[in-house]
Design a protein around this motif. Structure first.
Motif, short mmCIF file in Angstrom:
data_model
loop_
_atom_site.label_atom_id
_atom_site.label_comp_id
_atom_site.label_asym_id
_atom_site.label_seq_id
_atom_site.Cartn_x
_atom_site.Cartn_y
_atom_site.Cartn_z
N LYS A 65 21.78 -1.35 -7.18
CA LYS A 65 20.94 -2.03 -6.19
C LYS A 65 19.47 -1.99 -6.59
N ARG A 66 19.01 -0.83 -7.03
CA ARG A 66 17.60 -0.72 -7.43
C ARG A 66 17.32 -1.57 -8.66
N ILE A 67 18.23 -1.54 -9.62
CA ILE A 67 18.05 -2.33 -10.83
C ILE A 67 18.01 -3.82 -10.49
N SER A 68 18.85 -4.25 -9.56
CA SER A 68 18.84 -5.65 -9.14
C SER A 68 17.49 -6.05 -8.56
N VAL A 69 16.89 -5.15 -7.76
CA VAL A 69 15.57 -5.43 -7.19
C VAL A 69 14.52 -5.52 -8.29
N LEU A 70 14.56 -4.58 -9.23
CA LEU A 70 13.58 -4.61 -10.32
C LEU A 70 13.69 -5.90 -11.12
N GLU A 71 14.90 -6.31 -11.42
CA GLU A 71 15.09 -7.55 -12.18
C GLU A 71 14.60 -8.76 -11.39
N SER A 72 14.83 -8.77 -10.09
CA SER A 72 14.38 -9.90 -9.26
C SER A 72 12.87 -9.99 -9.20
N LEU A 73 12.18 -8.85 -9.42
CA LEU A 73 10.72 -8.83 -9.40
C LEU A 73 10.12 -9.04 -10.79
N GLY A 74 10.97 -9.28 -11.78
CA GLY A 74 10.47 -9.59 -13.11
C GLY A 74 10.40 -8.42 -14.08
N TYR A 75 11.05 -7.31 -13.75
CA TYR A 75 11.03 -6.14 -14.64
C TYR A 75 12.13 -6.26 -15.69
N GLN A 76 11.85 -5.70 -16.86
CA GLN A 76 12.82 -5.68 -17.95
C GLN A 76 13.05 -4.24 -18.40
N PHE A 77 14.30 -3.96 -18.75
CA PHE A 77 14.66 -2.62 -19.22
C PHE A 77 13.93 -2.31 -20.53
N ILE A 78 13.38 -1.08 -20.61
CA ILE A 78 12.69 -0.64 -21.83
C ILE A 78 13.51 0.42 -22.56
N ASN A 79 13.78 1.54 -21.88
CA ASN A 79 14.49 2.63 -22.54
C ASN A 79 14.93 3.66 -21.50
N GLU A 80 15.65 4.66 -21.99
CA GLU A 80 15.94 5.82 -21.16
C GLU A 80 14.70 6.71 -21.16
#
Length: 295
Positions: A118-133
């Motif tokens: 759920k949190r990842i979905s929100v981040l993606e909807s706001l334009g965030y991209q995965f960087i790393n662990e």
């Protein structure tokens, strides 16, 4: 239900926020990112917390906290029944970072547990991209047996005392390249509720050189956090950190902890060390990035 938000006031809100973070920590499996000692620690790096922390309330009950930390980091801690507030919390943090920056192009960072869909979905909807662990957090019960671990010849363990503080600050910088950790910050940090002199210990050579260190932070919720733990280059892979952590567990017994916590580097070497001394239940924190252009 009346949702409201306001700025953080350190005098009146410090204990409320720490209680909230502790409650979230023990709400398995919804533990999110921080524990109470981390919030207290953040104060020593930011004297303007009232501008950089926002609180969300359901009537008079705290349900969410969002913080901005240098350089451009956003941390949000939220009760799982109020996930719908997360976009507004992150947007507030973005605006705060934009207002405090002089750069036209700004890169901001947010964090999520790897399995928090759920949190990842929100981040993606706001334009965030995965960087790393970013971090591997792990837990250890106080009832687990002590790990094996002994020092090789030529080393000894003792409390890091006032005449060792210069070495300790320098060792932190050598291990973590952490320029923000100054003598002034460390002096003030020793006034923290979580700081216990007897739980800051190190491995020394027979010549009195500090080569490894471990600090345990203690809070009233009986969560003991290992932070920091490190060995300076040139002395690694000798079993020093394992022996040091074994001694740390022994010294922590008088504080009757419920749980030990560590937020380690996302490396095989760190994972191997913490597994060898009994840490389990790894949760992976991921780092996400968004680039913002100021008009």
């Amino acid at each position: 239900m009346a949702i409201s938000q306001r700025a953080y006031d350190h005098t009146s809100d410090f204990s409320i926020v720490r209680n909230f973070i502790a409650d979230i920590f023990f709400q398995k499996p919804t533990y999110q990112l921080w524990i109470p000692s981390r919030f207290e620690n953040s104060v020593f790096y930011d004297k303007d917390r009232s501008r950089h922390v926002r609180l969300w309330w359901d009537d008079d009950v705290l349900v969410g906290v969002v913080l901005v930390d240098p350089p451009n980091n956003i941390t949000s801690i939220l009760h799982n029944k109020f996930n719908h507030l997360l976009p507004k919390m992150i947007q507030w943090a973005e605006k705060t970072l934009i207002n405090k920056s002089t750069e036209r192009d700004l890169e901001v960072f947010a964090y999520s547990l790897k399995d928090d869909i759920k949190r990842i979905s929100v981040l993606e909807s706001l334009g965030y991209q995965f960087i790393n662990e970013s971090e591997h957090t792990q837990l250890r019960s106080n009832t687990d047996p002590l790990p094996e671990g002994s020092l090789p010849h030529g080393f000894y363990i003792k409390q890091i005392e006032s005449n060792d503080y210069d070495q300790f600050v320098n060792a932190i910088k050598m291990v973590f390249h952490h320029d923000r950790f100054t003598h002034e910050v460390f002096t003030e940090m020793r006034t923290a509720k979580f700081f216990k002199d007897d739980l800051l210990i190190g491995v020394f050579t027979n010549n009195g050189v500090l080569v490894a260190f471990a600090q345990q932070r203690v809070d009233e919720y009986k969560i003991i956090e290992f932070e920091p733990v490190g060995t300076i280059p040139g002395y690694r892979r000798k079993g020093l950190a394992k022996a040091l952590m074994r001694e740390s567990f022994i010294r922590a017994e008088k504080y009757t902890p419920k749980i030990f916590y560590v937020g380690g580097a996302p490396t095989e070497e760190a994972d191997r060390l913490y597994k060898s001394v009994g840490f389990t239940n790894m949760r992976i924190i991921t780092r996400w990035s968004k680039k913002i252009h100021r008009d």
